[in-house]
Design an enzyme around this catalytic site. Structure first.
Site, short mmCIF file in Angstrom:
data_model
loop_
_atom_site.label_atom_id
_atom_site.label_comp_id
_atom_site.label_asym_id
_atom_site.label_seq_id
_atom_site.Cartn_x
_atom_site.Cartn_y
_atom_site.Cartn_z
N ASP A 105 11.97 31.22 51.98
CA ASP A 105 12.07 32.34 51.06
C ASP A 105 10.82 32.43 50.18
O ASP A 105 10.88 32.90 49.05
CB ASP A 105 13.33 32.18 50.18
N LYS B 51 5.87 35.76 52.48
CA LYS B 51 6.36 36.11 53.83
C LYS B 51 5.33 35.81 54.92
O LYS B 51 5.70 35.52 56.05
CB LYS B 51 6.78 37.59 53.86
N ASP C 63 14.96 34.32 54.77
CA ASP C 63 15.31 35.50 53.99
C ASP C 63 14.28 36.60 54.24
O ASP C 63 13.15 36.34 54.65
CB ASP C 63 15.34 35.15 52.48
N ASN C 64 14.65 37.86 54.01
CA ASN C 64 13.72 39.00 53.98
C ASN C 64 13.05 39.34 55.29
O ASN C 64 11.91 39.82 55.31
CB ASN C 64 12.62 38.76 52.93
N GLU D 61 18.67 42.15 48.01
CA GLU D 61 19.44 41.74 46.83
C GLU D 61 19.55 42.87 45.80
O GLU D 61 18.58 43.53 45.47
CB GLU D 61 18.83 40.49 46.18
#
Ligand SMILES: Cc1ncnc2c1ncn2[C@@H]1O[C@H](/C=C/CNC(=O)c2cc(-c3ccc(F)cc3)cc(O)c2O)C[C@H]1O
Ligand SMILES: [Mg+2]
Length: 214
Positions: free
Chosen positions: A141, A144, A169-170, A199
Site C-alpha cells: 500500500d 504504486k 491495495d489500489n 476508500e
C-alpha cells in the site's frame, strides 16, 4: 504552526477512540475520514476484504509496505494470533511518528514492528536484521510504482515461500498497471481481483490477492 492531516487524524483517535480498543481506533479514523477529511487509508469497505484475507490465512509473519498513519497496521495486527509479528515499513518520519502513536493507542505495540526507511533498502536486510525468514502475507500500500520492483526484490531475497500471499491495495485507483500485468501473467502467481471502491468514495477500486506458487 498549522497542524498536518495525519496530526489531525491522530487527535481524532485520541479524542474519540478508547485506549487499548483497536476496533474503536479503526472506527474513529473511518469516521474522521468520512465526516472531516479524506485520507488514504485502505478504509472500511476494502478493510473488510483485508480482514477476511487475514482471518482466513491466520498468518504468523506479515509485512506491510507503507504504514502511513497505521490504519491498516491496526486492522491487521488486531486479527493476528498471539506471538505473530507484523513488520511495517514507512520512510516518512512524520508519518511514522503519527503511526507509532495510533498503534500505541490501539494497544497493539507488541505485535507490530514499525521500521523507518525505504522498502528498497530495508527488504534486503529483513532476514538478517529482523529474524524473519519468509512472510505468510505481504500487504502492499505504498507508492504504486514500487509494487512491482519490491515484489521482484522480495522474490530475489527469498522472502516468499510456496503459499505466501501478496495483497495489493489500489490496483485500479490510483492503479498499478505494471504490477497487475506481472502477477496476472506470471506462472509463479495465482491472482484474484476483489472489486470494491476507493476508500470513503463511490469510485471503483479493488484489492488484488496473489498467491506465490514457489
Ligand atoms: C518505497 C517506500 N518505502 C517506505 N515507505 C513508503 C515508500 N513509498 C511510500 N511510502 C509511504 O507509504 C505511504 C504512501 C502511500 C501511497 N498511497 C497512495 O498514493 C494512495 C493514493 C490514493 C489516492 C486515490 C485517489 C486519489 F484521487 C488520491 C489518492 C489512495 C490510496 O489508497 C493510496 O494508498 C506514505 C509514504 O511515506
Ligand atoms: Mg492505499
Amino acid at each position: 504552526t498549522q497542524s498536518t492531516r495525519p496530526q489531525r487524524l491522530l487527535s481524532a483517535v485520541q479524542k474519540n477512540a478508547t485506549r487499548g480498543d483497536p476496533c474503536s481506533v479503526v472506527k474513529a479514523i473511518d469516521q474522521f475520514c468520512r465526516s472531516k477529511e479524506w485520507a488514504m487509508n485502505v478504509g472500511d469497505e476494502k478493510g473488510c476484504i483485508l480482514d477476511s484475507v487475514v482471518s482466513e490465512l491466520n498468518p504468523t509473519t506479515v509485512l506491510e509496505l507503507g504504514t502511513y498513519c497505521g490504519y491498516s497496521t491496526v486492522r491487521i495486527a488486531n486479527l493476528l494470533p498471539p506471538h505473530a509479528k507484523l513488520i511495517t515499513l514507512e520512510f516518512n518520519p512524520d508519518f511514522a511518528a503519527i503511526a507509532r502513536q495510533v498503534i500505541a493507542w490501539s494497544g497493539l505495540e507488541e505485535k507490530v514492528q514499525l521500521v523507518e526507511g525505504a522498502s528498497g533498502d530495508l527488504i534486503p536486510k529483513i532476514k538478517q536484521d529482523f529474524g524473519v525468514q519468509t512472510f505468510d502475507l505481504v500487504f502492499l500500500d505504498h507508492w504504486k510504482d514500487r509494487y512491482l520492483p519490491d515484489t521482484k526484490l522480495m522474490e530475489a531475497c527469498g522472502l516468499l515461500r510456496k503459499g505466501s500471499i501478496l495483497l495489493a491495495d489500489n490496483v485500479i485507483c490510483p492503479g498499478t498497471p505494471d504490477y497487475l500485468e506481472y502477477v496476472r501473467s506470471s506462472p509463479r502467481y495465482e491472482s484474484q481481483y476483489f472489486k470494491s471502491h476507493l476508500e470513503y468514495t463511490k469510485v471503483e477500486d479493488g484489492l488484488e490477492k496473489s498467491v506465490f506458487l514457489g
